[in-house]
Design a protein around this motif. Structure first.
Motif, short mmCIF file in Angstrom:
data_model
loop_
_atom_site.label_atom_id
_atom_site.label_comp_id
_atom_site.label_asym_id
_atom_site.label_seq_id
_atom_site.Cartn_x
_atom_site.Cartn_y
_atom_site.Cartn_z
N LEU A 145 19.88 36.65 17.23
CA LEU A 145 19.36 36.16 18.51
C LEU A 145 20.34 35.18 19.14
N SER A 146 20.51 35.29 20.45
CA SER A 146 21.22 34.27 21.24
C SER A 146 20.63 34.25 22.64
N LEU A 147 20.60 33.07 23.25
CA LEU A 147 20.10 32.89 24.62
C LEU A 147 21.27 32.65 25.56
N TRP A 148 21.16 33.23 26.76
CA TRP A 148 22.25 33.18 27.73
C TRP A 148 21.71 32.73 29.09
N LYS A 149 22.61 32.20 29.91
CA LYS A 149 22.26 31.82 31.28
C LYS A 149 23.50 31.93 32.15
N GLY A 150 23.35 32.65 33.26
CA GLY A 150 24.48 32.81 34.17
C GLY A 150 25.69 33.46 33.53
N GLY A 151 25.45 34.35 32.57
CA GLY A 151 26.54 35.06 31.91
C GLY A 151 27.24 34.28 30.81
N GLU A 152 26.73 33.10 30.47
CA GLU A 152 27.34 32.29 29.42
C GLU A 152 26.33 32.00 28.32
N THR A 153 26.81 32.01 27.09
CA THR A 153 25.93 31.74 25.96
C THR A 153 25.51 30.28 25.94
N LEU A 154 24.28 30.05 25.51
CA LEU A 154 23.76 28.69 25.36
C LEU A 154 23.78 28.23 23.91
N PHE A 155 24.29 29.07 23.02
CA PHE A 155 24.20 28.78 21.59
C PHE A 155 25.47 28.16 21.01
N ALA A 156 26.59 28.19 21.72
CA ALA A 156 27.83 27.63 21.19
C ALA A 156 27.84 26.13 21.38
N GLY A 157 28.25 25.41 20.33
CA GLY A 157 28.29 23.96 20.41
C GLY A 157 29.07 23.37 19.25
#
Length: 470
Positions: free
Chosen positions: A272-284
């Protein structure tokens, strides 16, 4: 595709029959077929009527009429039947024209809409690893005077002493030693490759295929990740292709989680990964290279895991897979690399767009629309309420002593326990009207009445081995 493009495809490919497909409430695919002349552009709005009272868990006999509404973007030429187009459908009420609340595909659609309404993300990417078994012959029955099953597999460890029509070459897969053997020990290479190519021909991108750990034909063919609804649609097509290719080779495929005792079962690990505006929200920069948002999503899934497992592990057989020693997660924790945790953060994802985590509890018997919708709702609740997942557990969980494990939450031991957890913890599923109270109540009733109680009432063959001479 648009409806007009679907009709153009039908003319181009000389289609004569249109197969309308949908899924019943427990998770079994259904279909009926119409001649191509009955499909018009208006059909994609008007739909086709059918008897909803004959579907498990749906309408009463006095309100049986329902509509299947074909969705043009799902159209694909059927790879097994001549001149046939297959189209996935939504279910609607013929009077109000509202989407039917107990249509599993509708639940998945509403989960995606709710996610967008929160502003947290606009896309939930799911990548399933659906495992299954291919057997040569299966016989089973259960009635008043007998109950048994018998499995035949040319690969099975137990066939080393059998004489076959052409002899016995002796290349058998030992228990729990089936991972990546080459032919001739792996007898299913050609079958899996044919499945892979058929899936690609149906528009499903495949990342690879291989033999899995268990003896006797355990397989895995991995699909590339896609948005929730598309992935659930793909899983229906995946099972259809697997079963039909198997049948053409004189074999039988099962997505039953634990058909063999004392060997690994079949899971459906969900990446599972969540995205917004074509960019992943899971990388940090957090643990495992994940963001705070991803960490909170893990927290939500771990907190609600006992409840969502009623959808992710929805059969009595599911909990025979969730046993220590067979690579199945039995402790609700998370870890980087460690496959014995309920949630694993893959290490082979250096690119930011590959950052994800893997929920390892679900299995292939689940209704993918309901299972993935439930997982997404739990993850969103974790983000909304900043639920911490606790400390990671990076040791081999199976080697830990009782003192080290006493504070680690465990998965439910049975379907009944999961249903009890769902009954007590489902408010997060009701948000956005994704799962309604009627959906939750019907699911608990159906699973309890038809499966939990059905198994509880019947003598088990092993009870004869234990008690007959008591």
């Amino acid at each position: 595709m648009t409806p007009r493009e679907v009709l153009a495809l039908c003319r181009e490919r000389e289609i004569h029959a249109v197969d309308l497909r949908f899924m019943d409430f427990p998770g079994t695919p259904k279909h009926f077929t119409i001649p191509i002349k009955a499909l018009t552009e208006n059909s994609f709005e008007d739909g086709f009527s059918f008897d909803g009272s004959s579907m498990r868990g749906w309408q009463a006999i006095n309100e049986s009429d329902m509509l299947v509404v074909p969705q043009p973007e799902t159209a694909v030429v059927d790879p097994f039947f001549d001149s046939t187009l297959a189209v996935t459908c939504n279910i609607q009420d013929p009077i109000t024209r509202e989407d039917y609340a107990k249509d599993p595909r509708n639940v998945a659609r509403k989960a995606e809409l709710y996610m967008k309404s929160t502003g947290i993300a606009d896309t939930a990417m799911f990548g399933p690893e659906a495992e299954f078994f291919l057997f040569d012959d299966v016989r089973f029955d259960s009635n008043e005077h007998e109950s048994y099953y018998h499995i035949e597999s040319a690969e099975g460890q137990w066939t080393r002493g059998k004489a076959g029509e052409n002899g016995n070459a002796g290349y058998k897969i030992r228990y729990k030693e089936g991972y990546f053997p080459v032919p001739p020990t792996d007898t299913l290479q050609q079958v899996r490759t044919e499945i892979m190519l058929k899936l690609e021909a149906c528009g499903i991108e495949v990342e690879g295929q291989h033999h899995e750990v268990a003896t006797a034909g355990q397989c895995e063919i991995d699909m590339r990740y896609a948005p929730l609804l598309q992935t659930a649609d793909n899983l229906l097509r995946y099972k259809y292709v697997v079963k039909n290719v198997a049948a053409r080779h004189g074999k039988t495929a099962t997505f039953m989680p634990k058909p063999l005792w004392n060997d690994n079962g079949s899971g459906m690990h969900l990446h599972l990964s969540l995205w917004k505006g074509g960019e992943t929200l899971f990388a940090g920069s957090g643990y495992g290279g994940l963001s705070d948002l991803a960490t909170f999503a893990m927290g939500g899934i771990l907190k609600h895991a006992p409840a969502i497992m009623a959808f992710c592990c929805p059969t009595t057989n599911s909990y025979k897979r969730l046993q220590p020693g067979f690579e199945a997660p039995v402790n609700l924790t998370y870890s980087y690399r460690n496959r014995s945790a309920a949630i694993r953060i893959p290490v082979h994802s250096p690119h930011v767009n590959n950052k994800r985590f893997e929920f390892r509890c679900p299995d292939s018997s689940s209704n993918p629309y309901l299972a993935m919708a439930a997982v997404l709702m739990a993850a969103l609740d974790g983000v909304q309420n900043r639920i911490e997942p606790g400390e990671p557990l990076d040791k081999d969980i199976y080697d830990l002593g009782p003192d080290e494990l006493k504070d680690v939450p465990k998965v439910p031991r049975s379907l009944e326990e999961s249903l009890d957890a769902l009954r007590a913890d489902h408010e997060f599923l009701l948000r956005g009207d994704v799962f309604t109270e009627d959906v939750i109540d019907t699911w608990i009733w159906y699973k309890t009445e038809h499966e939990v109680e059905g198994l509880r009432q019947r003598p088990h063959p092993y009870e004869f081995a234990m008690y007959y001479d008591i």
